[in-house]
Design an enzyme around this catalytic site. Structure first.
Site, PDB file in Angstrom:
ATOM      1  N   HIS A  96       0.843  -1.201   0.000  1.00  0.00           N
ATOM      2  CA  HIS A  96       0.000   0.000   0.000  1.00  0.00           C
ATOM      3  C   HIS A  96       0.879   1.251   0.000  1.00  0.00           C
ATOM      4  O   HIS A  96       0.690   2.159  -0.831  1.00  0.00           O
ATOM      5  CB  HIS A  96      -0.902  -0.033   1.237  1.00  0.00           C
ATOM      6  CG  HIS A  96      -1.747   1.187   1.432  1.00  0.00           C
ATOM      7  ND1 HIS A  96      -3.124   1.150   1.333  1.00  0.00           N
ATOM      8  CD2 HIS A  96      -1.436   2.475   1.721  1.00  0.00           C
ATOM      9  CE1 HIS A  96      -3.599   2.371   1.547  1.00  0.00           C
ATOM     10  NE2 HIS A  96      -2.596   3.197   1.796  1.00  0.00           N
ATOM     11  N   GLU A  97       1.844   1.300   0.905  1.00  0.00           N
ATOM     12  CA  GLU A  97       2.707   2.469   0.990  1.00  0.00           C
ATOM     13  C   GLU A  97       3.665   2.557  -0.195  1.00  0.00           C
ATOM     14  O   GLU A  97       3.984   3.654  -0.671  1.00  0.00           O
ATOM     15  CB  GLU A  97       3.493   2.452   2.308  1.00  0.00           C
ATOM     16  CG  GLU A  97       2.633   2.364   3.564  1.00  0.00           C
ATOM     17  CD  GLU A  97       1.589   3.465   3.647  1.00  0.00           C
ATOM     18  OE1 GLU A  97       1.772   4.522   3.009  1.00  0.00           O
ATOM     19  OE2 GLU A  97       0.584   3.269   4.339  1.00  0.00           O
TER      20      GLU A  97
ATOM     21  N   HIS B 278       1.901   4.264  -3.060  1.00  0.00           N
ATOM     22  CA  HIS B 278       1.928   5.726  -2.924  1.00  0.00           C
ATOM     23  C   HIS B 278       3.281   6.278  -3.404  1.00  0.00           C
ATOM     24  O   HIS B 278       3.344   7.230  -4.187  1.00  0.00           O
ATOM     25  CB  HIS B 278       1.747   6.129  -1.455  1.00  0.00           C
ATOM     26  CG  HIS B 278       0.340   6.015  -0.949  1.00  0.00           C
ATOM     27  ND1 HIS B 278      -0.737   6.574  -1.602  1.00  0.00           N
ATOM     28  CD2 HIS B 278      -0.157   5.439   0.175  1.00  0.00           C
ATOM     29  CE1 HIS B 278      -1.844   6.337  -0.907  1.00  0.00           C
ATOM     30  NE2 HIS B 278      -1.516   5.644   0.174  1.00  0.00           N
TER      31      HIS B 278
END
Length: 265
Positions: A58-59, A62
């Site tokens: 998820h990170e 980003h």
């Protein structure tokens, strides 16, 4: 402002992340084969490790999207290594989400990578950077639910099936919560570039409390019921029943499993 670096280590996958993946693989194998004496412990370790892997991805999503949008500083910060200890807020990004899984069986979103937004040009790019994280949870949910909606469960052991159902629940809740237009969450980050300066200035003080606001709202029984009714309806449409997710959570909490969820119970 940080500068770019050409060091290969800035993009090399971290041994910490590879270790977490290895734990997920080994304990997933143990849950599948029944090798472990305590299947609940194998499921606990498998789901926890897989959940942490999804948080790292998820990170990473980003950061990777930010890199291609103009923020070349993310490499020097270690965000492209998938190493959770490199995140700005490891407590919010890893520890709290894992604790909330254990306590309540909910995929609580975290906040981690710091993007230098001044390097990004164009509102669409800002929105895409914010959306990239929860879209990773959506993709993870698709993978977890695939055996169910493809009707490919023949030969899948019960314990592993329940673990997948619970992991899918975590990914769906994380995606939905992250997409809420609450300051501090990714959903607000998607729409923020399109808001007027005055609106952004007024809601900016609320950003540090976004997660607390969501948690407080979910603590209200009526809202909590509506939220999980939506989650259950969505999972049912993907072939996962409420019993699957409930027993998956009970098996995950192996120290207090409901007898109704044990074989023959």
């Amino acid at each position: 402002m940080s500068t770019a670096t050409a060091r290969p280590s800035d993009r090399r996958i971290s041994p910490v992340f590879l270790g977490i993946v290895a734990v997920a693989a080994v304990t997933g194998w143990a849950a599948w084969t029944g090798f472990a004496e305590q299947p609940g412990l194998a499921v606990f370790l498998f789901v926890t490790a897989a959940w942490v892997v999804s948080l790292c991805l998820h990170e990473y999503a980003h950061a990777r999207t930010a890199l291609h949008s103009g923020d070349i500083s993310v490499g020097a910060k270690g965000y492209l290594t998938l190493n959770p200890v490199k995140y700005t807020h490891a407590m919010l990004s890893i520890v709290l989400p894992v604790l909330f899984v254990i306590m309540g069986g909910i995929g609580l979103p975290g906040g981690a990578v710091f993007i230098e937004r001044g390097r990004i040009r164009g509102r669409w790019r800002h929105s895409l950077i914010s959306a990239a994280g929860p879209l990773t949870n959506v993709l993870f949910a698709v993978v977890c639910t695939a055996p169910f909606w493809l009707d490919a469960l023949d030969g899948v052991p019960r314990d592993f099936r329940l673990a997948l159902a619970f992991l899918a629940l975590l990914q769906v809740t994380a995606a939905i919560l992250n997409f809420l237009p609450v300051p501090g969450l990714d959903g607000y980050g998607v729409i923020e570039p399109w808001l007027s300066y005055n609106v952004r200035r007024q809601v900016e003080p609320l950003a540090p409390f976004g997660l607390l606001i969501v948690f407080a709202l979910l603590w209200i029984p009526a809202l909590n019921g509506v939220f999980f009714d939506v989650i259950d309806a969505l999972l049912r449409s993907l072939g996962i029943g409420e019993v699957d997710t409930y027993c998956g959570f009970e098996l995950y909490r192996f120290w207090q499993t409901d007898p109704l969820c044990t074989p023959g119970g």
